[in-house]
Design a protein around this motif. Structure first.
Motif, short mmCIF file in Angstrom:
data_model
loop_
_atom_site.label_atom_id
_atom_site.label_comp_id
_atom_site.label_asym_id
_atom_site.label_seq_id
_atom_site.Cartn_x
_atom_site.Cartn_y
_atom_site.Cartn_z
N THR A 92 0.84 -1.21 0.00
CA THR A 92 0.00 0.00 0.00
C THR A 92 0.86 1.25 0.00
OG1 THR A 92 -0.19 0.09 2.42
CG2 THR A 92 -1.91 -1.11 1.23
N CYS A 93 0.37 2.26 -0.67
CA CYS A 93 0.99 3.58 -0.71
C CYS A 93 -0.06 4.58 -0.25
CB CYS A 93 1.47 3.90 -2.12
SG CYS A 93 2.08 5.59 -2.32
N ALA A 94 0.07 5.07 0.99
CA ALA A 94 -0.88 6.02 1.54
C ALA A 94 -0.40 7.43 1.23
CB ALA A 94 -1.02 5.82 3.05
N VAL A 95 -1.19 8.15 0.45
CA VAL A 95 -0.80 9.48 -0.02
C VAL A 95 -1.25 10.54 0.98
CG1 VAL A 95 -1.03 11.15 -1.90
CG2 VAL A 95 -1.03 8.68 -2.40
N ASN A 96 -0.29 11.32 1.48
CA ASN A 96 -0.62 12.50 2.26
C ASN A 96 -0.80 13.66 1.28
OD1 ASN A 96 -0.02 11.78 5.31
ND2 ASN A 96 1.67 10.91 4.11
N LEU A 97 -2.00 14.19 1.17
CA LEU A 97 -2.22 15.31 0.27
C LEU A 97 -1.46 16.54 0.79
CD1 LEU A 97 -6.02 14.75 -0.41
CD2 LEU A 97 -4.07 14.06 -1.82
N ARG A 98 -1.30 17.53 -0.05
CA ARG A 98 -0.44 18.68 0.27
C ARG A 98 -0.83 19.31 1.61
NH1 ARG A 98 1.35 21.52 -5.40
NH2 ARG A 98 0.66 19.86 -6.79
N SER A 99 0.17 19.52 2.46
CA SER A 99 0.02 20.12 3.79
C SER A 99 -0.59 19.17 4.82
CB SER A 99 -0.79 21.43 3.76
OG SER A 99 -0.01 22.48 3.25
N CYS A 100 -0.75 17.90 4.47
CA CYS A 100 -1.40 16.95 5.38
C CYS A 100 -0.43 15.95 6.01
CB CYS A 100 -2.52 16.20 4.66
SG CYS A 100 -3.91 17.25 4.20
N GLN A 103 3.78 18.73 7.62
CA GLN A 103 4.58 19.85 7.17
C GLN A 103 3.82 20.63 6.11
OE1 GLN A 103 8.60 18.88 6.02
NE2 GLN A 103 8.93 20.82 4.96
N LEU A 104 3.76 21.95 6.27
CA LEU A 104 3.07 22.79 5.31
C LEU A 104 3.74 22.69 3.94
CD1 LEU A 104 0.66 24.81 5.77
CD2 LEU A 104 2.37 26.64 5.60
N ASN A 105 2.93 22.64 2.90
CA ASN A 105 3.51 22.58 1.56
C ASN A 105 4.12 23.94 1.18
OD1 ASN A 105 0.75 23.60 1.24
ND2 ASN A 105 1.14 23.47 -0.96
N ARG A 106 4.87 23.97 0.10
CA ARG A 106 5.66 25.15 -0.24
C ARG A 106 4.86 26.27 -0.88
NH1 ARG A 106 9.54 21.14 -3.35
NH2 ARG A 106 10.68 20.21 -1.59
N LEU A 107 3.81 25.91 -1.59
CA LEU A 107 3.07 26.89 -2.39
C LEU A 107 1.88 27.46 -1.64
CD1 LEU A 107 3.06 24.97 -5.80
CD2 LEU A 107 4.78 26.55 -4.90
N TYR A 108 1.32 28.54 -2.19
CA TYR A 108 0.10 29.09 -1.61
C TYR A 108 -1.06 28.12 -1.79
CZ TYR A 108 -3.77 32.25 -0.62
OH TYR A 108 -4.90 32.81 -0.09
#
Length: 322
Positions: A92-100, A103-108
């Motif tokens: 299984t590959c559990a995907v953490n969506l952006r900022s989840c 750690q906060l993601n880089r973009l707005y």
């Protein structure tokens, strides 16, 4: 396909939608799962964190897991699914969506219900860097909408992708938003809003020219959040435009691989438009199961394995065996 008959009959307390939702979200715990994190770069110079779990035995099959609003790869429903699959012949590959991922993601910009470019990114990464013969998709709530939109909106779907399962899917985002704004869901919506706004304050410090403190302070509902941030950060006119363009329901007729939608009748997050009866009836690849019980991602099961996890496993195995 016609409606899939459901035999889900949980013990009495779990026949209450709110009890089922809260029990699963707060009290269910998963132990013994090992996850190994991998960070990948996105084409727009952001990143996604993937949490991998390996099958007990070597395998050429992998399930990609996508969480719901303000979830992550450690939530009970993701961890429970990963444990179920790894015990039955799947990585299984559990995907953490952006900022989840913590750690906060880089973009707005961040993640949202229709950001299928991130599904494409993960699938392409796996095809390029791994050696799986079969890929399966499973998404919960927002994540369910995401994978079904990906499958039906016209993306190139690799032959490796064999089946998909969506659990508690808000197929109509407007209908789901209306339900979440209802007084019966006030505790859930307040919790979502609290987490979303906390991240938005962090964004405001990094991008003060994109959003003001006054704008954030004016957010009182989840729709306000989508009007002020989600829509503006991701190229939509407003919340309603975002809901209209990103709801997976309009894309379900075009899905060409076996896909199961499991939505409980007593899911307080889902309005009538979230149950795609007509779409399932007219698409041989779309299977719809609507149990009387289950709440929102709250399908209780014996031995701490949820009904949704067992149904997903059985569905994927049937596809494999054909």
């Amino acid at each position: 396909m016609p409606l899939v008959p459901s035999n889900y009959k949980p013990p009495f307390p779990f026949r209450n939608g709110h009890f089922s939702t809260i029990y699963s979200g707060v009290f269910r715990k998963i132990s013994g799962l090992v996850q190994k994190r991998e960070r990948i770069e996105t084409p727009d110079y952001d990143f996604l964190d993937l949490d991998w779990s390996e099958s007990v035995l070597p395998t050429k099959k992998v399930v990609l897991l996508f969480h719901g609003l303000e979830g992550d790869a450690q939530r009970h429903y993701i961890a429970g699914s990963a444990k179920k699959f790894t015990q039955n012949g799947f990585d299984t590959c559990a995907v953490n969506l952006r900022s989840c991922s913590g750690q906060l993601n880089r973009l707005y910009r961040s993640y949202h219900s229709g950001a299928t470019e991130d599904v494409v990114c993960v699938v392409e990464h796996i095809l390029k860097n791994k050696s799986y013969d079969e890929i399966y998709l499973m998404g919960f709530s927002l994540g369910g909408n995401l994978i079904l939109k990906y499958l039906g909106e016209g993306n190139h779907i690799p032959n490796h992708i064999k089946a998909a399962v969506g659990v508690s899917v808000p197929c109509s985002l407007k209908s789901a938003c209306d339900e979440l704004l209802n007084s019966k869901n006030v505790l859930y919506s307040k919790r979502f809003k609290k987490h979303l706004i906390a991240k938005l304050w962090q964004k405001q410090k990094l991008f003060p020219d994109r959003i003001t403190t006054t704008e954030i302070s004016s957010i009182h509902t989840l729709k306000d959040f989508d009007d002020i941030y989600t829509s503006q950060a991701h190229g939509f006119k407003d919340a309603l435009d975002y809901y209209e363009k990103c709801s997976c329901k309009q894309f379900l007729p075009q899905i060409k691989i076996p896909s199961l939608v499991l939505n409980a009748k007593n899911d307080s997050f889902l309005g009538d438009a979230c149950y795609p009866f007509n779409e399932a009836d007219s698409n041989k690849n779309l299977f719809l199961e609507v149990p009387d019980f289950g709440g929102h991602v709250g399908f209780w099961g014996k031995q701490n394995s949820s009904y949704a996890e067992q149904q997903a496993l059985d569905f994927m195995k049937r596809v494999t065996e054909k």
